[in-house]
Scaffold this motif. Structure first.
Motif, PDB file in Angstrom:
ATOM      1  N   ASP A 149      44.688 -12.910  22.569  1.00  0.00           N
ATOM      2  CA  ASP A 149      45.775 -13.779  21.714  1.00  0.00           C
ATOM      3  C   ASP A 149      47.230 -13.591  22.698  1.00  0.00           C
ATOM      4  O   ASP A 149      47.671 -14.649  22.457  1.00  0.00           O
ATOM      5  CB  ASP A 149      45.748 -13.244  20.544  1.00  0.00           C
ATOM      6  CG  ASP A 149      46.400 -14.283  19.339  1.00  0.00           C
ATOM      7  OD1 ASP A 149      46.723 -13.879  18.169  1.00  0.00           O
ATOM      8  OD2 ASP A 149      46.286 -15.488  19.701  1.00  0.00           O
ATOM      9  N   LEU A 166      47.933 -12.961  25.519  1.00  0.00           N
ATOM     10  CA  LEU A 166      48.138 -13.698  26.715  1.00  0.00           C
ATOM     11  C   LEU A 166      47.964 -15.105  26.809  1.00  0.00           C
ATOM     12  O   LEU A 166      48.568 -15.713  27.463  1.00  0.00           O
ATOM     13  CB  LEU A 166      46.816 -12.981  27.468  1.00  0.00           C
ATOM     14  CG  LEU A 166      46.956 -11.490  28.021  1.00  0.00           C
ATOM     15  CD1 LEU A 166      45.553 -11.029  28.665  1.00  0.00           C
ATOM     16  CD2 LEU A 166      47.971 -11.362  29.139  1.00  0.00           C
ATOM     17  N   SER A 167      47.201 -15.692  25.830  1.00  0.00           N
ATOM     18  CA  SER A 167      47.248 -16.985  25.667  1.00  0.00           C
ATOM     19  C   SER A 167      48.813 -17.546  25.088  1.00  0.00           C
ATOM     20  O   SER A 167      48.771 -18.614  25.425  1.00  0.00           O
ATOM     21  CB  SER A 167      46.079 -17.420  24.789  1.00  0.00           C
ATOM     22  OG  SER A 167      46.567 -17.241  23.331  1.00  0.00           O
ATOM     23  N   ARG A 168      49.208 -17.012  24.301  1.00  0.00           N
ATOM     24  CA  ARG A 168      50.728 -17.435  23.534  1.00  0.00           C
ATOM     25  C   ARG A 168      51.878 -17.344  24.797  1.00  0.00           C
ATOM     26  O   ARG A 168      52.887 -17.796  24.504  1.00  0.00           O
ATOM     27  CB  ARG A 168      50.703 -16.789  22.316  1.00  0.00           C
ATOM     28  CG  ARG A 168      50.270 -17.188  21.476  1.00  0.00           C
ATOM     29  CD  ARG A 168      50.478 -16.715  20.250  1.00  0.00           C
ATOM     30  NE  ARG A 168      49.691 -16.284  19.388  1.00  0.00           N
ATOM     31  CZ  ARG A 168      49.270 -16.853  18.486  1.00  0.00           C
ATOM     32  NH1 ARG A 168      49.572 -18.154  17.957  1.00  0.00           N
ATOM     33  NH2 ARG A 168      48.390 -16.645  17.343  1.00  0.00           N
ATOM     34  N   PRO A 182      43.596 -12.618  32.506  1.00  0.00           N
ATOM     35  CA  PRO A 182      43.813 -11.370  32.961  1.00  0.00           C
ATOM     36  C   PRO A 182      42.709 -10.373  32.195  1.00  0.00           C
ATOM     37  O   PRO A 182      42.640  -9.176  32.615  1.00  0.00           O
ATOM     38  CB  PRO A 182      45.238 -10.909  32.152  1.00  0.00           C
ATOM     39  CG  PRO A 182      45.780 -12.212  32.053  1.00  0.00           C
ATOM     40  CD  PRO A 182      44.633 -13.220  31.990  1.00  0.00           C
ATOM     41  N   GLU A 214      43.135 -23.768  31.963  1.00  0.00           N
ATOM     42  CA  GLU A 214      44.165 -22.894  31.033  1.00  0.00           C
ATOM     43  C   GLU A 214      44.116 -23.480  29.717  1.00  0.00           C
ATOM     44  O   GLU A 214      44.060 -22.136  28.844  1.00  0.00           O
ATOM     45  CB  GLU A 214      45.377 -22.840  31.684  1.00  0.00           C
ATOM     46  CG  GLU A 214      46.129 -21.474  32.182  1.00  0.00           C
ATOM     47  CD  GLU A 214      47.537 -21.743  32.431  1.00  0.00           C
ATOM     48  OE1 GLU A 214      47.447 -22.035  33.844  1.00  0.00           O
ATOM     49  OE2 GLU A 214      48.271 -21.669  31.710  1.00  0.00           O
ATOM     50  N   TYR A 221      40.943 -22.064  27.937  1.00  0.00           N
ATOM     51  CA  TYR A 221      41.311 -20.662  27.715  1.00  0.00           C
ATOM     52  C   TYR A 221      42.127 -20.562  26.568  1.00  0.00           C
ATOM     53  O   TYR A 221      41.653 -19.896  25.572  1.00  0.00           O
ATOM     54  CB  TYR A 221      41.869 -19.956  28.654  1.00  0.00           C
ATOM     55  CG  TYR A 221      42.029 -18.371  28.260  1.00  0.00           C
ATOM     56  CD1 TYR A 221      43.311 -17.934  28.429  1.00  0.00           C
ATOM     57  CD2 TYR A 221      40.978 -17.603  28.215  1.00  0.00           C
ATOM     58  CE1 TYR A 221      43.687 -16.750  28.313  1.00  0.00           C
ATOM     59  CE2 TYR A 221      41.651 -16.145  27.751  1.00  0.00           C
ATOM     60  CZ  TYR A 221      42.800 -15.761  27.846  1.00  0.00           C
ATOM     61  OH  TYR A 221      43.171 -14.497  27.489  1.00  0.00           O
ATOM     62  N   ARG A 222      43.179 -21.092  26.291  1.00  0.00           N
ATOM     63  CA  ARG A 222      44.240 -20.594  25.344  1.00  0.00           C
ATOM     64  C   ARG A 222      43.830 -21.307  24.157  1.00  0.00           C
ATOM     65  O   ARG A 222      43.924 -20.657  23.002  1.00  0.00           O
ATOM     66  CB  ARG A 222      45.474 -21.169  25.848  1.00  0.00           C
ATOM     67  CG  ARG A 222      46.121 -20.429  26.907  1.00  0.00           C
ATOM     68  CD  ARG A 222      47.584 -20.806  27.378  1.00  0.00           C
ATOM     69  NE  ARG A 222      47.892 -19.944  28.443  1.00  0.00           N
ATOM     70  CZ  ARG A 222      49.184 -20.076  28.859  1.00  0.00           C
ATOM     71  NH1 ARG A 222      50.113 -20.794  28.394  1.00  0.00           N
ATOM     72  NH2 ARG A 222      49.325 -19.233  29.903  1.00  0.00           N
ATOM     73  N   ASN A 223      43.489 -22.494  24.126  1.00  0.00           N
ATOM     74  CA  ASN A 223      43.495 -23.195  22.843  1.00  0.00           C
ATOM     75  C   ASN A 223      41.980 -23.151  22.293  1.00  0.00           C
ATOM     76  O   ASN A 223      41.757 -23.024  20.982  1.00  0.00           O
ATOM     77  CB  ASN A 223      43.881 -24.948  22.995  1.00  0.00           C
ATOM     78  CG  ASN A 223      45.341 -24.784  23.511  1.00  0.00           C
ATOM     79  OD1 ASN A 223      45.974 -23.774  23.608  1.00  0.00           O
ATOM     80  ND2 ASN A 223      45.884 -26.045  23.817  1.00  0.00           N
ATOM     81  N   VAL A 283      40.535 -18.870  22.756  1.00  0.00           N
ATOM     82  CA  VAL A 283      41.153 -17.646  22.238  1.00  0.00           C
ATOM     83  C   VAL A 283      41.019 -18.270  20.574  1.00  0.00           C
ATOM     84  O   VAL A 283      40.676 -17.219  19.780  1.00  0.00           O
ATOM     85  CB  VAL A 283      42.615 -17.669  22.632  1.00  0.00           C
ATOM     86  CG1 VAL A 283      43.169 -16.828  21.632  1.00  0.00           C
ATOM     87  CG2 VAL A 283      42.612 -16.985  23.889  1.00  0.00           C
ATOM     88  N   THR A 295      37.527 -15.480  20.401  1.00  0.00           N
ATOM     89  CA  THR A 295      38.047 -14.206  19.980  1.00  0.00           C
ATOM     90  C   THR A 295      38.373 -14.215  18.576  1.00  0.00           C
ATOM     91  O   THR A 295      38.264 -13.044  18.053  1.00  0.00           O
ATOM     92  CB  THR A 295      39.429 -13.813  20.966  1.00  0.00           C
ATOM     93  OG1 THR A 295      40.284 -14.799  20.732  1.00  0.00           O
ATOM     94  CG2 THR A 295      38.788 -13.523  22.183  1.00  0.00           C
ATOM     95  N   LYS A 296      38.776 -15.181  17.915  1.00  0.00           N
ATOM     96  CA  LYS A 296      39.317 -14.747  16.197  1.00  0.00           C
ATOM     97  C   LYS A 296      37.834 -15.170  15.684  1.00  0.00           C
ATOM     98  O   LYS A 296      37.979 -14.886  14.384  1.00  0.00           O
ATOM     99  CB  LYS A 296      40.033 -15.958  16.114  1.00  0.00           C
ATOM    100  CG  LYS A 296      41.583 -15.525  16.738  1.00  0.00           C
ATOM    101  CD  LYS A 296      42.550 -16.681  16.131  1.00  0.00           C
ATOM    102  CE  LYS A 296      43.888 -16.333  17.102  1.00  0.00           C
ATOM    103  NZ  LYS A 296      44.917 -16.885  16.694  1.00  0.00           N
TER     104      LYS A 296
END
Lengths: 188, 190
Positions: A64, A66-68, B135, B156, B159-161, B164, B168-169
């Motif tokens: 979380d 790292l993504s923000r 990472p 990217e 991964y982020r949107n 994660v 992960t949530k």
């Protein structure tokens, strides 16, 4: 460097993080600890369970963070400590612990929390203090889990805690090992 | 116009936790013996027109099959899709080795991994493979047509949107380093 991390942390807290009512969170955590104590009755097991809880949280939390933020790899423990205190804690608890008490080889440091929000409405009975309960032990687990996912094996422990009567809360973080990346299993 | 062929996601223990494909003729998903149900759906003729999530939804196609899936793995090892596992291992090996070469040449090699050399993609006559590593060691591999220039931003963003947010949530997803479990999430597949 420190200023940059502090500003990143503040900016993330202001803009990118959904906020939840602090009291709700504090009371939920408190009742969780109470329930654990009722279930386990032994304060050391409760500490271990809180640490395990924190570990599971930390493992997900790191993705979380790292993504923000566009954080790059930290070059050494000092940078890591800065990132944890200025960005990690800021993002999720809106507190800014200070980093101090570095060991000679820069592998150990202390996080000093002046005001731990989890302790706000909490009073420990004397037998809990004697039994060795670390009320916010979940924070230790979180740091441990998060650092393990980026390849740092650490030992994290509470040293002092306001709830037990000390002036400040102190968490000691020690780097045990830097983890190597896993190589895929060969077909032999 | 970017055409996406397939996507792989590997976790930090070198296991493939997610694979989906669009418009593939020789799909390794159908190479198993005696599995009719998945074979039919795997022959999807869906074409990922672009990686933009909105476009994909509006194209109104049958959902592409996702692998691995726990529906198979609970029935015992007979149902293991070996050609698919080997396929995933080969792909992982290519990405892993190429990334190590890039790191060594860039002089930033280290046993901890990560992607300091900045390996982004390679291309052949028929496809281009894009690579992104978080990472925490989660690797995203995307194969597209050779004309595409860079999907770094897209990976990217995935991964982020997406990863994660939904993986992960999700409290039922286990990121425990000891075991690797497939991504079972319907939100993630969408």
């Amino acid at each position: 460097m420190a200023k940059q991390y502090r500003s990143i942390g503040e900016e993330v807290w202001k803009n990118k993080v959904e906020k939840v009512n602090a009291e709700l969170f504090i009371f939920t955590y408190g009742s969780l600890v109470v329930q654990l104590i009722k279930d386990y009755e032994d304060y050391h097991s409760v500490n271990k369970q809180l640490d395990k809880l924190g570990y599971n949280i930390g493992v997900r939390l790191i993705d979380d963070i790292l993504s923000r933020t566009n954080l790059e790899k930290c070059k050494d423990m000092r940078e890591t400590a800065e990132v944890i205190s200025k960005i990690g804690f800021r993002m999720f608890l809106n507190i800014a612990p200070s980093v101090s008490a570095w060991s000679a080889d820069s592998k150990e440091f202390s996080l000093i929390l002046d005001d731990n929000p989890l302790n706000d409405f909490c009073e420990l009975p004397p037998r809990a203090v004697q039994g060795g309960l670390w009320y916010s032990n979940v924070l230790c687990g979180v740091v441990r889990g998060a650092l393990e996912m980026v390849g740092l094996l650490v030992k994290v422990e509470f040293v002092r805690d306001v709830v037990r009567g000390d002036e400040v809360s102190e968490i000691r973080v020690r780097l045990e090992k830097v983890l190597d990346e896993e190589v895929p299993v060969g077909d032999d | 116009m970017t055409i996406i062929y397939n996507i792989y996601i590997f976790d930090r223990h070198c296991e493939c936790i997610f694979y989906t494909e669009w418009a593939s003729q020789n799909s390794p998903l159908t190479a198993r013996s005696g599995q009719s149900a998945d074979a039919a759906t795997a022959q999807t003729t869906a074409r990922g027109a672009s990686s933009d999530a909105q476009d994909r939804r509006s194209l109104d196609q049958p959902r592409p099959t996702v692998w691995p899936s726990s529906a198979n793995s609970t029935h015992g090892s007979l149902q293991r899709n070996l050609p698919m596992e080997e396929h995933a291992k080969l792909v992982y090996g290519v990405a892993f080795s190429t990334r190590n070469i890039v790191n060594k040449l860039a002089g930033k090699d280290g046993p901890q991994g990560g992607n300091p050399g900045g390996f982004m993609s390679f291309a052949t006559n028929t496809y281009r493979m894009h690579y992104y590593e978080s990472p925490t060691g989660v690797k995203f591999i995307l194969n597209t047509d050779p004309g595409t220039t860079s999907m770094q931003q897209v990976l990217e963003m995935i991964y982020r949107n997406i990863y994660v947010e939904y993986v992960t949530k999700n409290p039922l997803f286990n990121p425990n380093p000891a075991k690797s479990t497939p991504i079972e999430n319907d939100y993630f597949r969408a």
